[in-house]
Scaffold this motif. Sequence first.
Motif, PDB file in Angstrom:
ATOM      1  N   PHE A  70       1.196  -1.296  -0.106  1.00  0.00           N
ATOM      2  CA  PHE A  70      -0.107  -0.420   0.483  1.00  0.00           C
ATOM      3  C   PHE A  70       0.522   1.503  -0.127  1.00  0.00           C
ATOM      4  N   CYS A  74       0.336   5.081   2.618  1.00  0.00           N
ATOM      5  CA  CYS A  74      -1.004   4.461   3.755  1.00  0.00           C
ATOM      6  C   CYS A  74      -0.667   3.962   4.918  1.00  0.00           C
ATOM      7  N   THR A  96      -9.550  -3.372   7.055  1.00  0.00           N
ATOM      8  CA  THR A  96      -9.641  -2.115   6.157  1.00  0.00           C
ATOM      9  C   THR A  96      -8.027  -2.643   5.207  1.00  0.00           C
ATOM     10  N   GLY A 100      -7.910  -4.068   0.962  1.00  0.00           N
ATOM     11  CA  GLY A 100      -6.637  -3.710   0.595  1.00  0.00           C
ATOM     12  C   GLY A 100      -6.037  -5.131   0.182  1.00  0.00           C
ATOM     13  N   LEU A 109      -6.090   2.514  -1.161  1.00  0.00           N
ATOM     14  CA  LEU A 109      -6.562   2.256  -0.264  1.00  0.00           C
ATOM     15  C   LEU A 109      -7.667   3.352  -0.098  1.00  0.00           C
TER      16      LEU A 109
END
Length: 258
Positions: A70, A74, A96, A100, A109
């Motif tokens: 990510f 992120c 989350t 992702g 993301l």
Amino acid sequence: MEWNQILVCEDTQEGIFTGIYEAYERKCDPAHTVIQAGEDGELCLFSDYRKVVPDMEKAEKVARTLRRRFGEECFEQLCLALSSWQPDKGQAVYRTVVEGLSGRVKGRLMEHLGNPYVARAFELSRAAGNESHHLLGFLRFSETSDGLLFAQIGPKNNVLAHMMPHFADRFPGENFVILDENRRIYGVHPAHKEWFLAHSQDGPEKKDLEFTDTELQMQELFRFFCRKIMIKERENRTLQRQMLPYRFQEYMVEFGGK
């Protein structure tokens, strides 16, 4: 009925990352898996509770995966979300991460706000980041008789680790300590060395320390300066509270704080 798997993790970044690692290692169904930060959550029926012991190696593997998949920005946002005081932070970050790694996300993301867990993690990250940003400007150091710079704060979120690099970069040659009195965490920076965090329930607070006469004089001069530049006719306490809440003022020299 399928039972929920509730992984009870230590309320730290390492603890929650370890929980995420074990959720994948055990091939848990995300729809029936909860990452609980700390042991104070409400008990749920039809649930299997498992305590997760923090493991630095597992946590580091998760951190490397998040950075690689990510990106650094992120990753920092997810770490800020985990510094939140809100009890659902572990679950928000876990789901989350699941979103992702699912392959469904196109682009960044944390911009995938149609997912309620991503939106919640973004909200937690923004709140903690805002408080950290404010404290970088509102924090006040005082010099002790031993030449140590000491500051005391009481943030809602566990943001001290996110603040220390800022001050370490600006004061590399200073011995300084920042105390988060709500969590009894000390951010310690020895001059020209790496900073670290230390926990102590019995460690000193600002009221326990002795400060130089010069420091006390400078504090009084600064308060006098702030009073003199104030225009009485334009005083607006309501606006002041909006821009500078009481929870910051009580630690600031110009307000007679700690």
